[in-house]
Scaffold this motif. Structure first.
Motif, PDB file in Angstrom:
ATOM      1  N   LYS A  91       1.033  -1.473   0.230  1.00 25.42           N
ATOM      2  CA  LYS A  91       0.303   0.119  -0.368  1.00 25.42           C
ATOM      3  C   LYS A  91       0.442   1.184   0.466  1.00 25.42           C
ATOM      4  O   LYS A  91       0.492   2.036  -0.419  1.00 25.42           O
ATOM      5  N   VAL A  92       2.001   0.784   0.991  1.00 22.28           N
ATOM      6  CA  VAL A  92       2.919   2.488   0.461  1.00 22.28           C
ATOM      7  C   VAL A  92       4.344   1.701   0.391  1.00 22.28           C
ATOM      8  O   VAL A  92       4.798   1.382   1.197  1.00 22.28           O
ATOM      9  N   VAL A  93       4.630   2.567  -0.635  1.00 17.35           N
ATOM     10  CA  VAL A  93       5.891   2.037  -1.958  1.00 17.35           C
ATOM     11  C   VAL A  93       6.861   3.289  -1.804  1.00 17.35           C
ATOM     12  O   VAL A  93       6.410   4.646  -1.684  1.00 17.35           O
ATOM     13  N   VAL A  94       8.185   3.652  -0.962  1.00 23.07           N
ATOM     14  CA  VAL A  94       9.196   4.348  -1.147  1.00 23.07           C
ATOM     15  C   VAL A  94       9.903   4.507  -1.342  1.00 23.07           C
ATOM     16  O   VAL A  94      10.524   3.208  -1.971  1.00 23.07           O
ATOM     17  N   LYS A 116       0.200   3.467  -3.631  1.00 24.32           N
ATOM     18  CA  LYS A 116       0.782   4.947  -3.906  1.00 24.32           C
ATOM     19  C   LYS A 116       2.676   4.623  -3.129  1.00 24.32           C
ATOM     20  O   LYS A 116       3.218   4.410  -2.722  1.00 24.32           O
ATOM     21  N   VAL A 117       2.986   5.207  -5.112  1.00 26.41           N
ATOM     22  CA  VAL A 117       4.419   4.921  -4.061  1.00 26.41           C
ATOM     23  C   VAL A 117       4.692   6.716  -4.302  1.00 26.41           C
ATOM     24  O   VAL A 117       4.625   7.724  -4.427  1.00 26.41           O
ATOM     25  N   TYR A 118       5.677   6.358  -3.529  1.00 32.18           N
ATOM     26  CA  TYR A 118       6.199   7.785  -2.824  1.00 32.18           C
ATOM     27  C   TYR A 118       8.184   7.540  -2.966  1.00 32.18           C
ATOM     28  O   TYR A 118       8.730   7.201  -2.581  1.00 32.18           O
ATOM     29  N   SER A 119       8.370   9.069  -4.073  1.00 33.11           N
ATOM     30  CA  SER A 119       9.680   8.885  -4.612  1.00 33.11           C
ATOM     31  C   SER A 119      10.247   9.946  -3.585  1.00 33.11           C
ATOM     32  O   SER A 119       9.940  10.865  -4.175  1.00 33.11           O
ATOM     33  N   LEU A 120      11.597  10.271  -3.070  1.00 33.29           N
ATOM     34  CA  LEU A 120      12.525  10.973  -2.800  1.00 33.29           C
ATOM     35  C   LEU A 120      13.101  11.596  -4.811  1.00 33.29           C
ATOM     36  O   LEU A 120      14.028  10.985  -4.601  1.00 33.29           O
ATOM     37  N   GLU A 121      13.330  12.498  -4.808  1.00 32.79           N
ATOM     38  CA  GLU A 121      14.234  12.476  -5.442  1.00 32.79           C
ATOM     39  C   GLU A 121      14.885  14.040  -5.152  1.00 32.79           C
ATOM     40  O   GLU A 121      14.648  14.901  -4.646  1.00 32.79           O
ATOM     41  N   PRO A 169       4.831  10.131   4.286  1.00 34.26           N
ATOM     42  CA  PRO A 169       3.436   9.877   4.387  1.00 34.26           C
ATOM     43  C   PRO A 169       3.722   9.456   5.698  1.00 34.26           C
ATOM     44  O   PRO A 169       4.549   8.540   6.212  1.00 34.26           O
ATOM     45  N   PRO A 170       2.688   9.470   7.392  1.00 41.27           N
ATOM     46  CA  PRO A 170       3.443   8.903   8.391  1.00 41.27           C
ATOM     47  C   PRO A 170       2.807   7.176   8.701  1.00 41.27           C
ATOM     48  O   PRO A 170       3.070   6.966   8.988  1.00 41.27           O
ATOM     49  N   ALA A 171       1.682   6.616   7.562  1.00 43.00           N
ATOM     50  CA  ALA A 171       1.913   5.484   7.468  1.00 43.00           C
ATOM     51  C   ALA A 171       3.599   4.452   7.714  1.00 43.00           C
ATOM     52  O   ALA A 171       4.199   5.033   7.300  1.00 43.00           O
ATOM     53  N   PRO A 172       2.803   3.143   7.738  1.00 42.22           N
ATOM     54  CA  PRO A 172       4.008   1.925   8.116  1.00 42.22           C
ATOM     55  C   PRO A 172       4.336   1.715   6.429  1.00 42.22           C
ATOM     56  O   PRO A 172       3.644   1.973   5.504  1.00 42.22           O
ATOM     57  N   ILE A 173       5.191   1.383   6.126  1.00 40.51           N
ATOM     58  CA  ILE A 173       5.631   1.353   5.112  1.00 40.51           C
ATOM     59  C   ILE A 173       6.023  -0.002   4.139  1.00 40.51           C
ATOM     60  O   ILE A 173       6.479  -1.118   4.899  1.00 40.51           O
ATOM     61  N   ASP A 174       5.713  -0.320   2.766  1.00 40.19           N
ATOM     62  CA  ASP A 174       5.418  -1.975   2.874  1.00 40.19           C
ATOM     63  C   ASP A 174       6.029  -1.988   1.676  1.00 40.19           C
ATOM     64  O   ASP A 174       6.960  -3.413   1.367  1.00 40.19           O
ATOM     65  N   LEU A 201       9.217   0.638   8.892  1.00 44.82           N
ATOM     66  CA  LEU A 201       8.838  -0.847   8.222  1.00 44.82           C
ATOM     67  C   LEU A 201       7.147  -1.330   8.801  1.00 44.82           C
ATOM     68  O   LEU A 201       7.145  -1.592  10.026  1.00 44.82           O
ATOM     69  N   ALA A 202       6.817  -1.801   8.135  1.00 45.65           N
ATOM     70  CA  ALA A 202       5.645  -3.186   8.464  1.00 45.65           C
ATOM     71  C   ALA A 202       6.169  -4.113   8.459  1.00 45.65           C
ATOM     72  O   ALA A 202       6.959  -4.818   7.898  1.00 45.65           O
ATOM     73  N   PRO A 203       5.077  -4.594   9.289  1.00 44.50           N
ATOM     74  CA  PRO A 203       5.937  -6.714   9.301  1.00 44.50           C
ATOM     75  C   PRO A 203       6.096  -6.784   8.039  1.00 44.50           C
ATOM     76  O   PRO A 203       4.911  -7.235   7.111  1.00 44.50           O
TER      77      PRO A 203
END
Length: 262
Positions: A91-94, A116-121, A169-174, A201-203
């Protein structure tokens, strides 16, 4: 004197023959090396073409992807990302660094119908190009390219240039895909992904590290193995080397002194 002269000429002729044979042997060996290298290069290129074809087929792409040579992620690494994202449906991709992988992962989110993908650039030019490609592919709703300047940050009693992560986002990262910052920014440039992101990280989350054949990335993996025993490491057979780390928090609990004592 004539016999001596004849003998000398014979010796010189023998030496020249030996030298010529030595050179011929070296050329012969070199030709074998070139042939073997050519076969290896052709096999590697064929493997990348197969991976690229599989990528287009599995993602059902209607438009072309940007180039996957040079600094870009290789097709086989992109295929690893895609297959994981399609099967695990994070659900959350960084992402650390945007590019073709952003398009691939965003397309996976679209096919999954969620995530959704959140890409740090850190580079404004590449951020703009990735946003343009997302728009061209109709994927803008599935990925956000975050302008994240590399700022001096403290990790493990040392200073590192690392992304500003305030936009995440503050959500756990999958799922995390690490292909930046560039190696030239600092030795072990990608190490801070551990202290900066792994606590979120999420489990069962997965972390993918590209360029794992390079000495720096190998050193990073060894350091992460010591500092994050709850992340199981697996090397992937990709062109530039890659690794997948799977977050298993229960492993760390089982191996801790308290759990052993219990």
């Amino acid at each position: 004197m004539l016999p001596l002269a004849t003998f000398s000429l014979a010796v010189i002729a023998c030496l020249l023959s030996a030298y010529t044979l030595h050179k011929v042997r070296l050329i012969h060996l070199l030709l074998h090396d070139v042939r073997d290298q050519g076969r290896s290069d052709n096999a590697g290129l064929f493997r990348q073409l197969e991976a690229l074809q599989a990528l287009y087929a599995e993602l059902r792409l209607e438009r072309s992807l940007p180039a996957t040579r040079g600094w870009a992620a290789s097709p086989d690494f992109l295929l690893e990302l895609a297959r994981h994202a399609l099967s695990e449906q994070p659900k959350v991709v960084v992402e650390c660094s945007s590019g073709t992988s952003t398009l691939v992962l965003a397309r996976c989110m679209q096919l999954n119908g969620s995530g959704k993908v959140y890409s740090l650039e850190h580079d404004p030019h590449y951020a703009k190009e990735t946003r343009r490609e997302l728009l061209r592919h109709g994927l803008s709703a599935w990925a956000e390219v975050i302008d994240s300047a590399l700022t001096a940050q403290e990790f493990r009693n040392a200073t590192w240039p690392w992304y500003d992560t305030a936009g995440l986002p503050p959500a756990p990262i999958d799922m995390i895909a690490i292909d930046g910052p560039p190696q030239a920014t600092r030795r072990l440039a990608r190490y801070p992904a551990g202290p900066a992101l792994f606590a979120r990280l999420a489990p069962n989350a997965a972390v993918f590290l590209d360029d794992a054949r390079r000495p720096d990335e190998q050193a990073i993996l060894r350091r992460w193995a010591e500092e994050y025993p709850e992340l199981h490491q697996q090397l992937l057979n990709c062109e530039k080397g890659a690794a997948m780390l799977r977050y298993r928090p229960e492993t760390a609990r089982r191996n801790s002194p308290l759990s052993s004592a219990a």
